[in-house]
Design an enzyme around this catalytic site. Structure first.
Site, PDB file in Angstrom:
ATOM      1  N   TYR A  25       3.326 -15.513  14.139  1.00 27.37           N
ATOM      2  CA  TYR A  25       4.685 -15.819  14.596  1.00 27.37           C
ATOM      3  C   TYR A  25       4.713 -17.034  15.517  1.00 27.37           C
ATOM      4  O   TYR A  25       5.344 -17.008  16.581  1.00 27.37           O
ATOM      5  CB  TYR A  25       5.291 -14.597  15.304  1.00 27.37           C
ATOM      6  CG  TYR A  25       5.818 -13.588  14.309  1.00 27.37           C
ATOM      7  CD1 TYR A  25       7.131 -13.661  13.840  1.00 27.37           C
ATOM      8  CD2 TYR A  25       5.009 -12.586  13.791  1.00 27.37           C
ATOM      9  CE1 TYR A  25       7.614 -12.762  12.901  1.00 27.37           C
ATOM     10  CE2 TYR A  25       5.478 -11.681  12.846  1.00 27.37           C
ATOM     11  CZ  TYR A  25       6.779 -11.783  12.409  1.00 27.37           C
ATOM     12  OH  TYR A  25       7.253 -10.904  11.480  1.00 27.37           O
ATOM     13  N   TYR A  74      13.263  -3.735  11.339  1.00 28.27           N
ATOM     14  CA  TYR A  74      11.962  -4.395  11.227  1.00 28.27           C
ATOM     15  C   TYR A  74      10.889  -3.314  11.109  1.00 28.27           C
ATOM     16  O   TYR A  74      10.808  -2.416  11.947  1.00 28.27           O
ATOM     17  CB  TYR A  74      11.656  -5.284  12.440  1.00 28.27           C
ATOM     18  CG  TYR A  74      10.259  -5.859  12.348  1.00 28.27           C
ATOM     19  CD1 TYR A  74       9.993  -6.969  11.551  1.00 28.27           C
ATOM     20  CD2 TYR A  74       9.195  -5.259  13.016  1.00 28.27           C
ATOM     21  CE1 TYR A  74       8.700  -7.465  11.425  1.00 28.27           C
ATOM     22  CE2 TYR A  74       7.902  -5.752  12.897  1.00 28.27           C
ATOM     23  CZ  TYR A  74       7.664  -6.851  12.104  1.00 28.27           C
ATOM     24  OH  TYR A  74       6.381  -7.334  11.963  1.00 28.27           O
ATOM     25  N   ASP A  84      10.272   5.511  11.720  1.00 26.35           N
ATOM     26  CA  ASP A  84       9.290   4.499  12.127  1.00 26.35           C
ATOM     27  C   ASP A  84       9.271   4.457  13.653  1.00 26.35           C
ATOM     28  O   ASP A  84      10.078   3.785  14.282  1.00 26.35           O
ATOM     29  CB  ASP A  84       9.676   3.140  11.527  1.00 26.35           C
ATOM     30  CG  ASP A  84       8.734   2.026  11.982  1.00 26.35           C
ATOM     31  OD1 ASP A  84       7.879   2.279  12.851  1.00 26.35           O
ATOM     32  OD2 ASP A  84       8.875   0.890  11.477  1.00 26.35           O
ATOM     33  N   LYS A 115       1.016   1.033  17.386  1.00 25.24           N
ATOM     34  CA  LYS A 115       1.060   0.412  18.719  1.00 25.24           C
ATOM     35  C   LYS A 115       0.398   1.234  19.832  1.00 25.24           C
ATOM     36  O   LYS A 115      -0.773   1.068  20.099  1.00 25.24           O
ATOM     37  CB  LYS A 115       2.507   0.042  19.047  1.00 25.24           C
ATOM     38  CG  LYS A 115       2.974  -1.101  18.138  1.00 25.24           C
ATOM     39  CD  LYS A 115       4.234  -1.778  18.587  1.00 25.24           C
ATOM     40  CE  LYS A 115       4.441  -3.054  17.779  1.00 25.24           C
ATOM     41  NZ  LYS A 115       5.647  -3.094  16.973  1.00 25.24           N
TER      42      LYS A 115
HETATM   43  C1  LIG Z   1       5.611  -3.627  15.470  1.00 29.02           C
HETATM   44  C2  LIG Z   1       6.310  -2.752  14.514  1.00 29.02           C
HETATM   45  C3  LIG Z   1       5.806  -2.526  13.219  1.00 29.02           C
HETATM   46  C4  LIG Z   1       4.582  -3.225  12.696  1.00 29.02           C
HETATM   47  O1  LIG Z   1       3.430  -2.844  13.370  1.00 29.02           O
HETATM   48  P1  LIG Z   1       2.109  -3.756  13.231  1.00 29.02           P
HETATM   49  O2  LIG Z   1       1.060  -2.997  13.945  1.00 29.02           O
HETATM   50  O3  LIG Z   1       2.435  -5.076  13.856  1.00 29.02           O
HETATM   51  O4  LIG Z   1       1.838  -3.908  11.776  1.00 29.02           O
HETATM   52  C5  LIG Z   1       6.477  -1.635  12.406  1.00 29.02           C
HETATM   53  N1  LIG Z   1       7.597  -1.017  12.829  1.00 29.02           N
HETATM   54  C6  LIG Z   1       8.099  -1.206  14.053  1.00 29.02           C
HETATM   55  C7  LIG Z   1       9.322  -0.451  14.456  1.00 29.02           C
HETATM   56  C8  LIG Z   1       7.495  -2.095  14.925  1.00 29.02           C
HETATM   57  O5  LIG Z   1       8.035  -2.314  16.135  1.00 29.02           O
END
Ligand SMILES: *Cc1c(COP(=O)(O)O)cnc(C)c1O
Length: 430
Positions: free
Chosen positions: A18, A146, A234, A263
């Protein structure tokens, strides 16, 4: 030989994520991190107000996590997870299922948020097939969503602003707004054809910390069940206390069919992800026929060192009540910003748990693009690490952040906003 320092050599060999290298030539050379602070090569200290891309949960170099990693590295560094297992993976799966909403019963490991989403999409789609329901080829997702940068995750993400140029590569997704009517209408318009609805519960992070109420999740749960559609939560960003509860789904008292985590899962220090599934989904793959195996796996699935870090992180979360700590940190930063939010350059101040977002408005909306650049430039000069998302400045700091550090973060957000707005104010031409 007089070689340039590694900080300078970065530009010759590294391609950063990015990053528009033609415009952003500077990178922060980081040599060390501890608690909420990064230390740069020149000795300068920078406060990590965004938990290094929303990952670092308890703080950098938490002694319990460091020690778990050291011990595990000496004992069992890595082993494949097909046909083999190990204690850290089992213990972490048990810990996750205990904390997660009731009704989830299996944990599928992978390495990143994007892969946890791919697993969920494939599992949802294939479960319909295994259950004899053909033609469920469409996924639903929110406007502005996202979900990561792999092709499936990009497909369910809003093509704006990042993925427009890749549209030809992506599969069909119908967009809905976070209200029951929009979801109901879209489900009805594509009845029998929808495999799943994926949602970032309560807060859409990359969209600029955009929030919707728990009531929407409750209604989404009902609607998905009625239409035989899998609900995929998610919680890659929201998991592990960021919203003030362990999971965002907890605030709506719902159980998704699939739950994506990454994360903060390892405490945010090693790449690790998990997709939690219901027994129904898991069982749909059981068969005497090997062809109905779930053919998905990454080389480093359930890496023991990452899982050991995850186990240590869950222990800390329970001992310290991380969700409550993060909520108090969010409230502290918000309090320091309440008066500033009355300035005309502030369009909105909002908070959920430990996530605080300050939305900045430019005097002329035509300056929107310039505002983003001006914010980015102002952030660079700060001793607090912030990364604006469009015109939104946000903080999502680790749970070790002190009240004094909260004030530093809030002050930096104000400074950055003021500087940016001043720099883009229209110049009067004679
Ligand atoms: C950061 C994020 C992702 C992607 O995670 P990565 O470890 O960067 O592949 C997917 N969904 C959400 C809601 C995110 O904030």
């Amino acid at each position: 030989m007089n070689q340039a320092s590694w900080e300078t050599r970065d530009a010759e060999v590294c391609w950063h994520p990015y990053t528009q290298h033609a415009l952003d030539r500077e990178t922060l050379p980081v040599v060390r991190a501890s608690g909420a602070w990064l230390e740069l090569a020149d000795g300068r200290r920078v406060l990590d107000a965004i938990s290094s891309w929303w990952a670092i949960l308890h703080g950098h170099a938490h002694p319990k996590i460091v020690s778990a990693i050291q011990q595990q590295a000496e004992k069992l560094d890595h082993v494949l997870f097909a046909g083999c297992t190990h204690e850290p993976a089992v213990k972490l799966a048990e810990g996750l299922l205990e904390l997660a909403p009731q009704g989830l019963s299996k944990v599928f490991y992978s390495d990143s948020g994007a892969t946890s989403v791919e697993v969920a999409l494939k599992a949802a789609y294939l479960t319909h097939l295994r259950q004899g329901k053909k033609g469920r080829n469409i996924f639903l997702a929110l406007h502005g969503s996202y979900h990561g940068d792999t092709v499936g995750a990009m497909s369910v993400s809003d093509p704006q602003p990042f993925f427009q140029d890749l549209a030809q590569l992506l599969f069909q997704v119908e967009r809905v707004s976070p209200n029951a009517d929009s979801l109901r209408q879209t489900l009805e318009a594509h009845a029998g054809k929808v495999a799943g609805f994926i949602v970032e519960p309560l807060i859409q992070g990359a969209a600029g910390m955009v929030m919707h109420p728990p009531s929407f999740l409750k209604e989404a749960r009902k609607l998905c069940t009625e239409h035989g559609v899998f609900l995929i939560a998610d919680e890659v960003a929201t998991g592990f206390g960021r919203t003030g509860t362990v999971f965002a789904c907890d605030q709506a008292s719902i159980t998704p069919d699939l739950l994506c985590l990454a994360k903060g899962l390892s405490g945010g220090v090693l790449p690790l992800a998990a997709t939690l599934a219901t027994e129904e989904i898991y069982e749909s793959f059981l068969s005497d026929d090997r062809a109905s195996t779930f053919f998905h796996g990454h080389t480093f699935t359930a890496n023991p060192i990452a899982c050991a870090a995850g186990c240590a992180s869950l222990e800390i979360l329970k001992e310290e009540n991380t969700p409550r700590k993060l909520d108090a940190i969010g409230a502290c930063i918000e309090n320091h910003l309440v008066n500033f939010a009355k300035e005309i350059c502030v369009a909105d101040l909002r908070r959920l748990g430990g996530i605080v977002a300050l939305e900045i408005s430019a005097p002329d909306s035509g300056y929107f693009a310039k505002l983003g650049d001006a914010l980015r430039a102002a952030c660079k000069a700060s001793n607090v690490l912030l990364r604006p998302s469009g015109n939104v400045l946000y903080a999502i700091p680790p749970s070790c952040t002190t009240p004094e550090e909260c004030k530093l973060i809030a002050d930096a957000m104000k400074d950055v906003a003021m500087h940016a707005v001043k720099n883009i104010s229209p110049q009067k031409t004679p």
